[in-house]
Each structure stands twice: as C-alpha cells, then as structure tokens.
Motif scaffolding. Structure first.
Motif, mmCIF file in Angstrom:
data_model
loop_
_atom_site.group_PDB
_atom_site.id
_atom_site.type_symbol
_atom_site.label_atom_id
_atom_site.label_comp_id
_atom_site.label_asym_id
_atom_site.label_seq_id
_atom_site.Cartn_x
_atom_site.Cartn_y
_atom_site.Cartn_z
ATOM 1 N N GLY A 152 1.090 -1.026 -0.076
ATOM 2 C CA GLY A 152 -0.115 -0.134 0.069
ATOM 3 C C GLY A 152 1.163 1.277 -0.193
ATOM 4 N N ARG A 153 0.054 2.586 0.717
ATOM 5 C CA ARG A 153 0.965 3.208 0.332
ATOM 6 C C ARG A 153 1.981 3.632 1.554
ATOM 7 N N VAL A 154 3.565 3.969 1.431
ATOM 8 C CA VAL A 154 4.423 3.629 1.563
ATOM 9 C C VAL A 154 4.788 4.947 2.825
ATOM 10 N N PHE A 155 5.526 4.523 3.446
ATOM 11 C CA PHE A 155 5.564 5.336 4.642
ATOM 12 C C PHE A 155 7.086 5.530 4.639
ATOM 13 N N THR A 201 18.506 -0.671 -5.449
ATOM 14 C CA THR A 201 17.397 -0.950 -5.541
ATOM 15 C C THR A 201 15.989 -0.271 -5.028
ATOM 16 N N ALA A 202 16.254 0.528 -4.218
ATOM 17 C CA ALA A 202 15.410 1.463 -3.795
ATOM 18 C C ALA A 202 14.521 2.465 -4.797
ATOM 19 N N LEU A 203 14.946 2.594 -5.586
ATOM 20 C CA LEU A 203 14.311 3.810 -6.087
ATOM 21 C C LEU A 203 13.765 2.129 -7.315
ATOM 22 N N TRP A 204 14.433 0.909 -7.828
ATOM 23 C CA TRP A 204 13.186 0.256 -8.150
ATOM 24 C C TRP A 204 11.986 -0.301 -7.897
ATOM 25 N N LEU A 205 12.110 -0.213 -6.161
ATOM 26 C CA LEU A 205 11.095 -1.205 -5.025
ATOM 27 C C LEU A 205 10.483 0.479 -5.203
ATOM 28 N N ASN A 206 10.358 1.485 -4.482
ATOM 29 C CA ASN A 206 9.398 3.029 -4.522
ATOM 30 C C ASN A 206 9.678 3.747 -5.091
ATOM 31 N N ALA A 247 9.424 10.258 -4.534
ATOM 32 C CA ALA A 247 8.030 10.935 -4.872
ATOM 33 C C ALA A 247 7.019 10.566 -4.188
ATOM 34 N N ASN A 248 6.585 9.466 -4.248
ATOM 35 C CA ASN A 248 5.451 8.992 -3.214
ATOM 36 C C ASN A 248 4.829 9.186 -1.912
ATOM 37 N N GLY A 249 6.010 10.374 -1.639
ATOM 38 C CA GLY A 249 6.168 11.071 -0.683
ATOM 39 C C GLY A 249 6.617 10.327 0.136
ATOM 40 N N ALA A 250 7.159 9.315 0.483
ATOM 41 C CA ALA A 250 8.024 8.277 1.629
ATOM 42 C C ALA A 250 8.727 8.767 2.270
ATOM 43 N N LEU A 251 9.121 8.708 3.426
ATOM 44 C CA LEU A 251 10.102 9.054 3.888
ATOM 45 C C LEU A 251 11.166 8.290 3.840
ATOM 46 N N ALA A 252 12.754 8.133 3.768
ATOM 47 C CA ALA A 252 13.930 7.773 3.722
ATOM 48 C C ALA A 252 14.898 7.964 5.054
#
Ligand SMILES: NC(=O)c1ccc[n+]([C@@H]2O[C@H](COP(=O)([O-])OP(=O)(O)OC[C@H]3O[C@@H](n4cnc5c(N)ncnc54)[C@H](O)[C@@H]3O)[C@@H](O)[C@H]2O)c1
Length: 380
Positions: A152-155, A201-206, A247-252
């Motif tokens: 779902g929406r990634v936080f 990996t992160a760009l690919w997944l998220n 870009a999807n709003g998730a913080l990392a």
C-alpha cells in the motif's frame, strides 16, 4: 540454433570472475537465444591475463582495451574495471557498435554517466549495468510484492549497507588492490561503492527520490599511497548517511560505512506501508520477511519467507524448493535477463539510462554533504 555472442571482458579481478562465470553458465540454466563465447580477456599484466585466460577458458588475451574494442570478432564489451575507466571504454565501445555491459557505479559522476547514456543511445547498442542485487530472488520477490500492491501507501524506507574492512589506519590507499580508497580512481568512497546499490534497489522498489540531505565522514584523514609510498590526504568518504523524500511521499534513511566492526557486507532494507511491511538482509539472503496487516489479529506476525520455491523469482531455473543459490547466481540471473531483454526488445533494467538516475542521486548526496543543505535530485 543459438546465436554466438563474442564477449570481450575487461578486467580479471573480482567482477571479471563473477561475469566470466555468468557467461559460462547462463545457457546451462536459462533458455536464451544467445550463447556467450569467452572470446577475449583484457588486463594490463601479460602474465596475469594469460593465467586468467587459461583458468577460465578465454580464447585470446589483450593488454590494451583499445585493441579489444577495435576487434571485429568481438560483439560485446564488458567493463569490469575501476570506476575512472568506465567512461572512456564505454564511449569507445558504443562508437564501435559493440553491446556494452558495465559495472556499477556507471561512472564517476552524473556528467560522465550522461555522456555514456548519450553514446549508447546514439549508437543504438544494447546496454546494461550490473546492479546484481536486483537479481537476488528475495529482492526480486520484494519487487513483486510492491507490484501486487500488498504494502500500500509507503510511509518509510530505510536501508543500510555496512562493511568493516578499512578501519585500520595502516591500510594504504590506491594501487591494484586498494583503488577503492583512492578518490581519483573510485570517484567517491562508500557513496559510489555501497550506497549506490541501496539507491538502485530503492529506486526500483519505491520510485524516484525527490530530495535529500546527507552527511559524509572520512575517519582516517591520511594514508600512505600504495604505489608512491607517499602519505596523502584521503579523498573518499568512509561513511555516508542521508535522509530522503521519495516522490511517492515516503520518508527514508540510508546509511553506509566501511567502519561497522563485524559487518562484512550487510545490505539491508525495510519498507513500511499502510497494508504491510517488508524486510531484507543480505546476511540472510534467502529470506524475505513480510508483515501483512490483513492477517487476522490473533495470527498477525512477521512471516519469514524462504525464497526458494519454484513460484519465486528465478528459482524455477535452479534447484528444487528448499535448496538455495548464492552470490554468483545473481550475475547469471542478471545476464539471462539482459539477453532476454535484447531478444524480446524489452531491455532489461538497469540499462545505462536507468543507472544514470542512480548516479544523479549519488551526485546529490555528495553535493548535500559538501554544502550542508537539502538538495533536490535532478530527475534525469
Ligand atoms: N556489482 C557488484 O556488486 C560489484 C562488486 C564489486 C565491484 N564492482 C564494480 O566492478 C568494477 C571493478 O571492481 P573489482 O572489484 O572487480 O575490481 P578489481 O580490482 O578486483 O579488478 C579490477 C580489474 O581491472 C583491471 N584494470 C584496471 N585498470 C585497467 C585498465 N586501464 N585496462 C584494463 N584493465 C584494467 C585490473 O587489472 C583488474 O583486473 C568497479 O567499478 C566496481 O565498483 C561491482
């Protein structure tokens, strides 16, 4: 009838071995239409390159990559050399009409990577970057879980890539074995070497990273250069941490270092979303941990999925469920994907353009660390 693909491999080090193994094995396990032929291995030392050719079954040797690129009997150039050589070799290979496979990081910086993208796209030659961790079955399964919208929406996205092999101040910098410590050859330290994997990996997944703020540190400020014997300032980053907004709003958060005592190659990520979470750790590479918020509350808990079933990515090609594959197989899986991409006209990722986007994130990290401020990532 398989189409023969004559490989010219440059570099007989760590990646030279990993890639040569992939060329030798891919047809044994995957149905692809090309058969790589170990046509030529290139390195600068005559003795070492000949010994490598004998051990791995290469038909011929070269000691100058320019001669290799000019050879009419070579179809694909594979760049397994230190980072400061990637640009020049890739440009020459593309201009000569060769397929170009290149190790990560694609280049020393985004400006170089951009030239490489332009060269392969102008020449219309198949191209690929060996970010092999995408081909770890458990990581590929994580991508499938994302595609199936089970998170779902990634936080939150958090990643670490930890090693411990440069802690001694007596370790020299530079030279054949230690070029990773020499900024003129490596471009950067753990940013290009380790966090580049986490970013890919992160760009690919998220999806894309929009902005970030980073800090880097060089713990040992001076080291003896292995070639000259002179004590010189260390120009690489020993550790790199950054906060990011996707870009999807998730913080990392991302962290990489070569100063985590006891950690040899800890490549870990966790994703927390509205519907569930996932966790992967390369120290336990066959497992993907998954938490499904949809489970009945009395049964809710983290599942540790042993990613070895025929239904899991890549495993149908290998052994029976419950058995495992290893590090070297990620390169064989990657090569199979690359060849299938060429054969189907749907290029496998990351190609040069995709890896360029990772390079732009690395540029932003280094800029942010230098200027002590948030930086917007050039989307490429
Ligand atoms: N995908 C991965 O996980 C991964 C892992 C390790 C390294 N890498 C990347 O692979 C590349 C090579 O790293 P490595 O660990 O194999 O290094 P290495 O030091 O083990 O091997 C490098 C090879 O390049 C050769 N070489 C250097 N300069 C050359 C030149 N001008 N012409 C011809 N040969 C030359 C060296 O002789 C050596 O054979 C780097 O870009 C590195 O970042 C990727």
């Amino acid at each position: 009838m398989l189409k023969l693909l004559n490989i010219g491999m440059i570099g007989y080090g760590f990646m030279g071995r990993a890639h040569s193994n992939a060329y030798r094995k891919v047809n044994n396990f995957f149905d692809v239409q090309h058969r790589p032929v170990l046509k030529a291995i290139c390195g600068r030392s005559v003795d070492k390159v000949k010994a490598f050719a004998d051990q791995w079954g290469y038909e011929s040797t070269e000691t100058d990559w320019r001669r290799l690129v000019e050879r009419k009997d070579i179809d694909a150039i594979d760049i397994g050399t230190p980072n400061n050589t990637h640009l020049e070799i890739a440009l020459a290979a593309a201009q000569a009409g060769k397929w170009v496979l290149c190790e990560k990081p694609l280049a020393m910086n985004g400006a170089e990577a951009r030239k490489m993208v332009e060269a392969v796209e102008k020449a219309k030659v198949p191209n690929f970057v060996w970010f092999n961790y995408r081909r770890v079955p458990a990581i590929a399964l994580a991508r499938q879980v994302m595609d199936e919208d089970r998170i779902g929406r990634v936080f939150h996205y958090r990643a670490t890539y930890l090693q411990d092999w440069t802690i001694s101040p007596d370790l020299p910098q530079g030279g054949a074995a230690l070029w990773r410590l020499d900024a003129a050859v490596a471009g950067s330290g753990v940013t290009g070497d380790l966090i580049s994997h986490s970013v890919d990996t992160a760009l690919w997944l998220n999806g894309p990273i929009q902005s970030l703020t980073a800090m880097t540190e060089t713990f040992i400020k001076e080291r003896k250069h292995q070639e000259t014997g002179k004590v010189q300032k260390v120009g690489i980053d020993d550790a790199c941490l950054f906060l990011a907004r996707f870009a999807n709003g998730a913080l990392a958060t991302f962290e990489s270092t070569r100063y985590a005592r006891g950690r040899k190659n800890k490549n870990m990520f966790e994703i927390n979303g509205e519907k569930g979470s996932m966790y992967f750790d390369l120290e336990d590479p066959h497992r993907l941990q998954f938490f499904d918020h949809g489970d009945p509350p009395h049964l809710a808990g983290w599942r540790s999925i042993h990613v070895t079933n025929f239904e899991h990515p890549y495993h149908k090609q290998w052994w029976v469920p419950g058995t495992t594959i290893g590090y070297e197989h990620t390169f064989i899986n990657a090569l199979a994907d690359f060849l299938k991409g060429v054969e189907t006209g749907k290029p496998a990722q990351p190609d040069f353009r995709d890896a360029y986007r990772t390079q732009l994130v690395l540029d932003a990290i280094l800029q942010s660390a230098r200027e002590l401020k948030w930086v917007n990532v050039n989307p490429g």
